[in-house]
Design a protein around this motif. Structure first.
Motif, PDB file in Angstrom:
ATOM      1  N   GLY A 183      -4.122   8.435   1.184  1.00 44.89           N
ATOM      2  CA  GLY A 183      -3.300   9.437   0.532  1.00 44.89           C
ATOM      3  C   GLY A 183      -1.831   9.126   0.408  1.00 44.89           C
ATOM      4  O   GLY A 183      -1.083   9.937  -0.153  1.00 44.89           O
ATOM      5  N   LEU A 184      -1.373   7.956   0.883  1.00 45.24           N
ATOM      6  CA  LEU A 184       0.029   7.563   0.742  1.00 45.24           C
ATOM      7  C   LEU A 184       0.106   6.163   0.134  1.00 45.24           C
ATOM      8  O   LEU A 184      -0.772   5.319   0.392  1.00 45.24           O
ATOM      9  N   PRO A 185       1.146   5.884  -0.644  1.00 43.82           N
ATOM     10  CA  PRO A 185       1.220   4.583  -1.324  1.00 43.82           C
ATOM     11  C   PRO A 185       1.381   3.415  -0.362  1.00 43.82           C
ATOM     12  O   PRO A 185       2.078   3.526   0.654  1.00 43.82           O
ATOM     13  N   VAL A 186       0.743   2.303  -0.700  1.00 44.72           N
ATOM     14  CA  VAL A 186       0.920   1.072   0.068  1.00 44.72           C
ATOM     15  C   VAL A 186       2.358   0.584  -0.090  1.00 44.72           C
ATOM     16  O   VAL A 186       3.020   0.221   0.886  1.00 44.72           O
ATOM     17  N   LEU A 187       2.841   0.575  -1.324  1.00 44.78           N
ATOM     18  CA  LEU A 187       4.233   0.332  -1.667  1.00 44.78           C
ATOM     19  C   LEU A 187       4.617   1.371  -2.712  1.00 44.78           C
ATOM     20  O   LEU A 187       3.777   1.800  -3.510  1.00 44.78           O
ATOM     21  N   GLU A 188       5.874   1.753  -2.739  1.00 47.26           N
ATOM     22  CA  GLU A 188       6.284   2.762  -3.718  1.00 47.26           C
ATOM     23  C   GLU A 188       6.120   2.247  -5.148  1.00 47.26           C
ATOM     24  O   GLU A 188       5.803   3.016  -6.056  1.00 47.26           O
ATOM     25  N   PHE A 189       6.310   0.947  -5.328  1.00 45.72           N
ATOM     26  CA  PHE A 189       6.186   0.346  -6.652  1.00 45.72           C
ATOM     27  C   PHE A 189       5.101  -0.726  -6.599  1.00 45.72           C
ATOM     28  O   PHE A 189       5.172  -1.645  -5.781  1.00 45.72           O
ATOM     29  N   GLY A 190       4.133  -0.630  -7.492  1.00 51.86           N
ATOM     30  CA  GLY A 190       2.984  -1.524  -7.433  1.00 51.86           C
ATOM     31  C   GLY A 190       3.175  -2.856  -8.106  1.00 51.86           C
ATOM     32  O   GLY A 190       2.244  -3.673  -8.128  1.00 51.86           O
ATOM     33  N   ASP A 191       4.377  -3.100  -8.673  1.00 54.87           N
ATOM     34  CA  ASP A 191       4.592  -4.351  -9.408  1.00 54.87           C
ATOM     35  C   ASP A 191       5.823  -5.095  -8.925  1.00 54.87           C
ATOM     36  O   ASP A 191       6.480  -5.787  -9.711  1.00 54.87           O
ATOM     37  N   ILE A 192       6.181  -4.962  -7.653  1.00 58.74           N
ATOM     38  CA  ILE A 192       7.290  -5.739  -7.108  1.00 58.74           C
ATOM     39  C   ILE A 192       6.987  -7.225  -7.323  1.00 58.74           C
ATOM     40  O   ILE A 192       5.896  -7.700  -7.027  1.00 58.74           O
ATOM     41  N   THR A 193       7.944  -7.963  -7.855  1.00 54.75           N
ATOM     42  CA  THR A 193       7.707  -9.356  -8.201  1.00 54.75           C
ATOM     43  C   THR A 193       7.316 -10.155  -6.962  1.00 54.75           C
ATOM     44  O   THR A 193       8.035 -10.167  -5.957  1.00 54.75           O
ATOM     45  N   PHE A 194       6.160 -10.792  -7.024  1.00 58.73           N
ATOM     46  CA  PHE A 194       5.572 -11.564  -5.919  1.00 58.73           C
ATOM     47  C   PHE A 194       5.238 -10.677  -4.715  1.00 58.73           C
ATOM     48  O   PHE A 194       4.947 -11.189  -3.638  1.00 58.73           O
ATOM     49  N   GLY A 195       5.271  -9.367  -4.911  1.00 59.62           N
ATOM     50  CA  GLY A 195       4.903  -8.435  -3.845  1.00 59.62           C
ATOM     51  C   GLY A 195       4.035  -7.312  -4.385  1.00 59.62           C
ATOM     52  O   GLY A 195       4.240  -6.140  -4.048  1.00 59.62           O
ATOM     53  N   ASN A 196       3.062  -7.661  -5.250  1.00 62.92           N
ATOM     54  CA  ASN A 196       2.157  -6.649  -5.786  1.00 62.92           C
ATOM     55  C   ASN A 196       1.454  -5.910  -4.655  1.00 62.92           C
ATOM     56  O   ASN A 196       1.111  -6.492  -3.622  1.00 62.92           O
ATOM     57  N   ALA A 197       1.202  -4.630  -4.870  1.00 63.79           N
ATOM     58  CA  ALA A 197       0.690  -3.785  -3.796  1.00 63.79           C
ATOM     59  C   ALA A 197      -0.639  -4.270  -3.243  1.00 63.79           C
ATOM     60  O   ALA A 197      -0.908  -4.135  -2.039  1.00 63.79           O
ATOM     61  N   ASP A 198      -1.510  -4.856  -4.084  1.00 60.19           N
ATOM     62  CA  ASP A 198      -2.831  -5.244  -3.585  1.00 60.19           C
ATOM     63  C   ASP A 198      -2.770  -6.421  -2.619  1.00 60.19           C
ATOM     64  O   ASP A 198      -3.733  -6.663  -1.879  1.00 60.19           O
ATOM     65  N   ILE A 199      -1.640  -7.144  -2.589  1.00 58.92           N
ATOM     66  CA  ILE A 199      -1.488  -8.224  -1.608  1.00 58.92           C
ATOM     67  C   ILE A 199      -1.573  -7.678  -0.184  1.00 58.92           C
ATOM     68  O   ILE A 199      -2.038  -8.359   0.738  1.00 58.92           O
ATOM     69  N   PHE A 200      -1.191  -6.420  -0.005  1.00 56.72           N
ATOM     70  CA  PHE A 200      -1.086  -5.830   1.331  1.00 56.72           C
ATOM     71  C   PHE A 200      -2.266  -4.914   1.648  1.00 56.72           C
ATOM     72  O   PHE A 200      -2.193  -4.094   2.559  1.00 56.72           O
ATOM     73  N   LEU A 201      -3.352  -5.074   0.898  1.00 57.72           N
ATOM     74  CA  LEU A 201      -4.570  -4.291   1.095  1.00 57.72           C
ATOM     75  C   LEU A 201      -5.738  -5.205   1.414  1.00 57.72           C
ATOM     76  O   LEU A 201      -5.898  -6.264   0.809  1.00 57.72           O
ATOM     77  N   ARG A 202      -6.578  -4.799   2.356  1.00 55.75           N
ATOM     78  CA  ARG A 202      -7.819  -5.503   2.647  1.00 55.75           C
ATOM     79  C   ARG A 202      -8.920  -4.466   2.849  1.00 55.75           C
ATOM     80  O   ARG A 202      -8.704  -3.416   3.456  1.00 55.75           O
ATOM     81  N   ALA A 203     -10.099  -4.776   2.333  1.00 53.39           N
ATOM     82  CA  ALA A 203     -11.267  -3.929   2.534  1.00 53.39           C
ATOM     83  C   ALA A 203     -12.093  -4.499   3.679  1.00 53.39           C
ATOM     84  O   ALA A 203     -12.362  -5.701   3.726  1.00 53.39           O
ATOM     85  N   ASP A 204     -12.489  -3.633   4.600  1.00 55.94           N
ATOM     86  CA  ASP A 204     -13.348  -4.048   5.702  1.00 55.94           C
ATOM     87  C   ASP A 204     -14.230  -2.863   6.092  1.00 55.94           C
ATOM     88  O   ASP A 204     -14.347  -1.884   5.341  1.00 55.94           O
TER      89      ASP A 204
END
Length: 823
Positions: free
Chosen positions: A117-138
């Protein structure tokens, strides 16, 4: 026996060993399905049945995700209806969009990725820091829920296109699992675990995580994937609410896959993409153990050596809480999280790929010679240039060495809701306040190297000498800068973004009719400084420096990039905007409803606005106030049906989108407007052990205005296919299950000039599961079963004279197996 027959035989064996009794137990009766209710909790005021909501939503359960064995979260997202997820970047760095909204640069600009329910990053397109880089499914993952359009504009900031929310298990069901997985045709070893239970009648917990190591799906010659994650939460339930504490630790290295060379023949409108000799586009990368040490200057202009094997290296330490209680008739909910985020993005990007002789001459003049600078042939001359590796090519590589010093994020979402009886219906009111602070502290430390073009992790650095014997390169380095890009992009920026947003909604339900409206006011500011020669004003970005310390300035050492630290530019501006959304839903009967909605939302631009014409380099203020925010206007009209084992949803949509952006690889600024309309379908069917989930999105999208490049007006935005689709059929009889996950796309244009096409493709992922014992599960998964080459992007807008296009393909076939013990 061929491979396809082997996979079919495995499925037959698994099914034949399941008992008839278990097959009967797996049957679902129509009466059970009639009573099924699906509650939506993401980006809405309060949880509500999907048929009572004037929004488009869908969800994926953990068991279905586990069966498909996705290799990244982007591969999960692409199975959601309406979502265009280009899952070709590895375990992060995916480009993600929704319903025809543009991907003008990278990341997920108009779509927010959330955890609980809270954003991983406030902006999902930070250059070389896209939000999905900091997500893992387990195994911590309970489900993935998405909302497209609708109230995403008003119940979350910077997400007018929609929200994807990864929801964690919280210990309601006691038990857990340990799962060991390995690649059968690629090197990857992984161990997952999770466990949840009650500590007392009112206290429960859940924890879990994973650790893995291996080369990953591509042949790079070293362990590029290495690391893991641990998550936990503890919940205290009490009358009228709960309080939950949760935490996350992620320290993982994953390879960042970038566009690679492929040969293209035919015409732009009907091209044929072919692998190069010694290089497979869906299995290889120009990454190698023969080049792991990138020599460069850091953000303070000090000499450092960075490890190319770091790839995408997210380091996240997060702590948060969620509390809900009743207060004077109001249900008050507060969610808070602080994430300490840092890491690195480093990978090899080919600025140019051409014949070895052509590149040698362009770098060293007529008569230039080549020799290996690394690997087993170090020092050996390359004499037969046309036959080099069977393809005769060299690659001029820019090493995207980016240090993510801090992407720290603090977020708090406070809201209160109350239901009032009003006439014969009920009025639900919600008010809230959202606050976040996002730091973007990043150094770009790029260098330029020269390599041959060879797969399987065997590429090597190459040196160039002029005819008179003087060296053009030094140990394979052409420059300690982005020399192939004209020396650009040595940057350092440290900016804090504050976001504040009060919001409110009203929803009135009377009988079968629901009418709602919501409003949000975002105001924020950006404060900090940026440094780089790109800013102009006499700032110098290239110098000479003795990098190897031998007392002599070589040719390559005259191309050393430095950050002009003594002449930074300020960033100091503010912005504000209103968002609104209103919708109506009518539930004709228990199993069918229709809805209509109109929304206006926006996305505040972040770091991609920097170093461009929108921000003054002297005052830090906006040159144009409109540059800070890009608006999205959307209309939706849909119908929903759910009865027995059949679910059908059809939504027509229209969107008008503003876009101001910067693309790092092509160094292009964008200022334009898009329009898109189309149809989105998703549905499901279940009859006994057989089930099918399916979806398709047809989109007609055009560029309708462009302030910088009017020539593209009327064209289709790049990489926007007319049709994307997905289907997941499966046959589950309890002890055994087989199935597939099918995703596909029709053709699209590589660039906005609408010349070179990217061919359409269909990817099939297959799975089989068998339980020899009640608590033992054995799985076999094939990702991209038929080993298709599916190109998601290309740097060139037309076939060049040499026929070499730099394109990024999905991964080739990978087969994995796992064993899970439940307890």
């Amino acid at each position: 026996m061929d491979r396809h027959r082997r996979f079919g035989l495995i499925g037959v064996v698994l099914l034949s060993t399941a008992s008839p009794a278990l097959a009967q137990e797996a049957q679902r009766t129509s009466a059970e399905a009639e009573n099924y209710t699906e509650i939506v909790v993401t980006a809405v005021a309060r949880g509500r049945d999907r048929l009572d909501s004037a929004i488009s939503t869908s969800s994926l359960k953990a068991d279905d995700i586990q069966k498909a064995a996705p290799r990244s979260v982007a591969e999960i997202f692409r199975t959601l209806p309406g979502i265009r997820s280009e899952s070709s970047g590895g375990e992060g760095n995916a480009n993600i969009s929704i319903r025809g909204l543009p991907i003008a640069s990278g990341g997920a600009k108009f779509l927010q990725l959330q955890e609980d329910g809270l954003p991983v990053l406030e902006f999902g397109d930070i250059t070389f820091g896209n939000a999905d880089i900091f997500l893992r499914a387990d195994l911590n993952l309970a489900q993935v829920e998405s909302i497209r359009g609708g109230s995403a504009s008003t119940f979350a900031s910077n997400s007018p296109g929609g929200v994807i929310n990864m929801i964690s298990k919280t210990g309601e069901t006691e038990g857990g699992a340990v799962q060991a997985s390995t690649g059968l045709d690629y090197k990857d070893y992984r161990l997952d675990f999770d466990y949840g239970a009650k500590l007392t009648d009112s206290v429960r917990f859940h924890m879990g995580g994973f650790y893995r190591q291996g080369t990953g799906p591509r042949r790079i010659g070293y362990d590029g994937n290495k690391g893991g994650q641990f998550k936990f939460n503890v919940t205290k339930d009490f009358t009228g609410g709960h309080i939950r504490l949760y935490g996350k630790f992620l320290d993982d290295r994953a390879v960042g896959y970038l566009p690679m060379p492929v040969r293209v023949t035919g015409t732009n409108a009907n091209p044929t993409y072919q692998d190069l000799a010694s290089f497979r586009s869906n299995r290889d990368q120009l990454l190698t153990p023969n080049f792991t040490r990138n020599v460069t200057l850091d953000g303070n202009n000090n000499l450092v050596t960075d490890d190319v094997r770091d790839g995408q290296h997210p380091l996240v330490k997060a702590i948060g809480f969620e509390a809900e209680t009743l207060l004077a008739g109001w249900t008050v909910t507060d969610r808070f999280r602080f994430s300490e985020i840092s890491g690195r993005f480093i990978s090899n990007f080919p600025a140019n790929v051409d014949a070895a002789g052509t590149i040698a001459t362009s770098m060293g003049g007529a008569g230039a010679t080549l020799a290996y600078a690394s690997g087993p042939n170090t020092g050996k001359a390359i004499t037969n240039l046309a036959a080099l590796n069977g393809n005769g090519l060299l690659a001029q590589i820019v090493v995207f060495d980016t240090k993510l010093n801090s992407l720290n994020n603090m977020t708090n979402d406070l809201r209160a809701s109350r239901v009032y009886p009003l006439g014969s219906g009920k009025l639900t009111t919600t008010v809230g306040f959202y606050k976040s602070r996002q730091t973007v502290d990043t150094d770009w430390l790029w260098t330029s190297i020269l390599t041959d073009v060879r797969g399987e992790g065997e590429a090597a650095l190459v040196n160039v000498r002029r005819a008179n014997g003087t060296a053009v390169t030094q140990d394979g380095f052409y420059g300690y800068s982005a020399a192939y890009f004209g020396g650009c992009c040595r940057r350092s920026y440290r900016v804090d973004y504050n976001v504040n947003a009060p919001f409110a909604s009203l929803n009135y339900q009377q009988g079968q009719l629901s009418i709602g409206a919501s409003l949000r006011y975002d105001f924020g500011d950006a404060d900090g400084s940026i440094a780089g020669a790109d800013l102009g004003g006499g700032r110098v970005g290239t110098t000479s420096r003795d990098i190897n310390g031998d007392g002599v300035i070589s040719d390559a050492e005259t191309r050393v990039a430095v950050i002009p630290l003594t002449s930074p530019a300020p960033v100091n501006y503010s912005y504000h905007y209103w968002s609104y959304s209103t919708g109506i839903n009518y539930r004709f009967v228990d199993y069918m409803s229709v809805f209509a909605r109109y929304s206006r939302g926006a996305r505040a631009n972040a770091d991609r606005l920097l170093f461009g014409p929108a921000v003054s380099t002297t005052t830090g203020n906006l040159v144009s106030r409109s540059a800070a925010v890009d608006f999205v206007n959307q209309a939706e009209l849909g119908a929903k049906y759910r009865r027995g084992g059949l679910t059908l949803n059809l939504t027509g949509f229209w969107a008008r989108t503003e876009e101001q952006n910067y693309e790092a690889t092509r160094q292009v600024f964008i200022d334009r407007t898009y329009r898109a309309y189309g149809l989105e379908f998703d549905g499901g069917y279940r009859n006994g052990p057989f089930s099918l989930m399916t979806g398709a999105t047809w989109t007609h999208s055009r560029i309708v205005a462009d302030a910088l490049n009017p020539g593209v007006v009327g064209n289709t935005p790049r990489r926007q296919a007319q049709l994307i689709f997905q289907a997941t059929p499966q046959y589950d009889i309890g002890r055994a299950a087989i199935g597939a996950s099918i995703v596909g796309t029709t053709s699209s244009y590589a660039q906005d000039n609408n010349q070179l096409k990217l061919p359409g493709f269909t990817q099939v992922n297959a799975f089989a599961q068998y339980r020899p014992l009640p608590k033992l599960l054995v799985s076999l998964n094939a990702n991209n079963l038929f080993n298709v080459r599916g190109f998601t992007e290309a740097e060139e807008g037309a076939i060049p004279a040499n026929g070499i296009v730099r394109a990024r393909s999905i991964n080739g076939r990978t087969i994995s197996t796992s064993v899970r013990i439940d307890f």
